[in-house]
Design an enzyme around this catalytic site. Structure first.
Site, PDB file in Angstrom:
ATOM      1  N   SER A   1     -33.741   4.764 -49.580  1.00  0.00           N
ATOM      2  CA  SER A   1     -34.552   4.696 -50.792  1.00  0.00           C
ATOM      3  C   SER A   1     -34.716   6.055 -51.459  1.00  0.00           C
ATOM      4  O   SER A   1     -34.536   7.107 -50.848  1.00  0.00           O
ATOM      5  CB  SER A   1     -35.942   4.136 -50.469  1.00  0.00           C
TER       6      SER A   1
HETATM    7  N1  SAH Z   1     -36.289   2.184 -45.061  1.00  0.00           N
HETATM    8  C1  SAH Z   1     -34.873   2.357 -45.314  1.00  0.00           C
HETATM    9  C2  SAH Z   1     -34.445   1.592 -46.547  1.00  0.00           C
HETATM   10  C3  SAH Z   1     -33.335   0.692 -46.192  1.00  0.00           C
HETATM   11  S1  SAH Z   1     -32.817  -0.482 -47.386  1.00  0.00           S
HETATM   12  C4  SAH Z   1     -34.498   3.809 -45.370  1.00  0.00           C
HETATM   13  O1  SAH Z   1     -35.399   4.656 -45.359  1.00  0.00           O
HETATM   14  O2  SAH Z   1     -33.306   4.120 -45.366  1.00  0.00           O
HETATM   15  C5  SAH Z   1     -33.487  -1.968 -46.689  1.00  0.00           C
HETATM   16  C6  SAH Z   1     -33.049  -2.343 -45.304  1.00  0.00           C
HETATM   17  O3  SAH Z   1     -33.655  -3.603 -45.012  1.00  0.00           O
HETATM   18  C7  SAH Z   1     -31.545  -2.522 -45.121  1.00  0.00           C
HETATM   19  O4  SAH Z   1     -31.113  -1.709 -44.078  1.00  0.00           O
HETATM   20  C8  SAH Z   1     -31.411  -4.007 -44.765  1.00  0.00           C
HETATM   21  O5  SAH Z   1     -30.369  -4.258 -43.846  1.00  0.00           O
HETATM   22  C9  SAH Z   1     -32.773  -4.326 -44.181  1.00  0.00           C
HETATM   23  N2  SAH Z   1     -33.148  -5.741 -44.216  1.00  0.00           N
HETATM   24  C10 SAH Z   1     -32.908  -6.652 -45.173  1.00  0.00           C
HETATM   25  N3  SAH Z   1     -33.431  -7.845 -44.843  1.00  0.00           N
HETATM   26  C11 SAH Z   1     -34.020  -7.684 -43.633  1.00  0.00           C
HETATM   27  C12 SAH Z   1     -34.718  -8.555 -42.754  1.00  0.00           C
HETATM   28  N4  SAH Z   1     -34.927  -9.845 -43.045  1.00  0.00           N
HETATM   29  N5  SAH Z   1     -35.184  -8.041 -41.594  1.00  0.00           N
HETATM   30  C13 SAH Z   1     -34.988  -6.738 -41.255  1.00  0.00           C
HETATM   31  N6  SAH Z   1     -34.321  -5.873 -42.059  1.00  0.00           N
HETATM   32  C14 SAH Z   1     -33.844  -6.338 -43.227  1.00  0.00           C
END
Ligand code: SAH
Length: 217
Positions: A70
């Protein structure tokens, strides 16, 4: 650009964006503890090699598997909205690169984070070990269900956009605590919500600002 200059530029960009959005977020500055954590955690460690040059830009970056790390401003804002305390145990949904978990690990006692893509989870785990962040606990699975074994939490942060607020997450939130979550259509109109559970267990949700997250699957 070296890490120190990069971090400094990133901090200035976050402060500028806080100033632009002050009417929406209702403040001129974020919590200094949060800004210190943003200064401390090396964001470049969490981005792929071919994007290291952009590691301190105030924007999201691809991390593989169709996912992103993000935007720094959004990480800082969501962390600020959570109002963490050093004794807190918090839950994150969507470990991704692990950057948001790392920020939380500097501010809380324990961080629990759930990721649905196993490869992302194991890359993040390796990084935490290298960086010595030993209060982050990872699980691979569907974050919609939260992580009931360690509930209730002093705060919950969701870093993927949901079509609605998952009820298991509300259940796993301690009374008097906050949930920060983007809600809306995939890759389109989404709002960041601050959800508060009062000491009586009543829920109040408030829109903060428009955001764009990858979908919660
Ligand atoms: N907090 C992260 C942002 C990652 S983007 C950072 O700092 O880099 C969002 C993430 O949510 C992705 O890695 C995606 O695979 C995950 N995601 C999407 N749906 C999900 C679910 N149902 N349960 C767990 N993770 C999920």
């Amino acid at each position: 650009m070296n890490r120190k200059n990069g971090q400094q530029r990133m901090i200035e960009d976050i402060e500028r964006e806080v100033a632009y959005t002050r009417q929406l977020i209702g403040r001129n500055h974020l919590d200094p503890r949060v800004m210190d954590a943003m200064r401390e955690v090396p964001r470049d460690a969490f981005v792929p090699d071919h994007l290291k040059h952009a590691a301190f830009d105030n924007g999201p970056l691809p991390i593989g598997h169709g996912q992103t790390i993000s935007q720094p401003f959004i990480v800082a804002l969501m962390t600020d909205l959570l109002r963490t305390r050093p004794e807190h145990r918090v839950l994150e949904i969507g470990t991704g690169s692990g950057y948001q978990s790392a920020i939380l690990s500097r501010l809380c006692k324990e961080v629990y984070s759930v990721e649905v893509v196993p490869e992302l989870s194991s890359t993040a785990q390796r990084l935490f070990r290298e960086l010595g962040y030993d209060n982050i606990h990872l699980k691979t699975g569907n974050g919609y269900e939260g992580w009931p074994e360690h509930a209730p939490y002093d705060g919950i942060i969701v870093t993927a956009a949901a079509s609605h607020i998952p009820s298991p997450l509300i259940e796993q939130l301690k009374p008097g605590s906050r949930l920060v979550i983007p809600v809306g259509e995939p890759y389109s109109y989404q709002k960041l919500y601050l959800v508060e559970k009062d000491t009586g267990g009543n829920i109040k949700a408030r829109e903060i600002l428009g955001v764009s997250f990858v979908p919660l699957v």
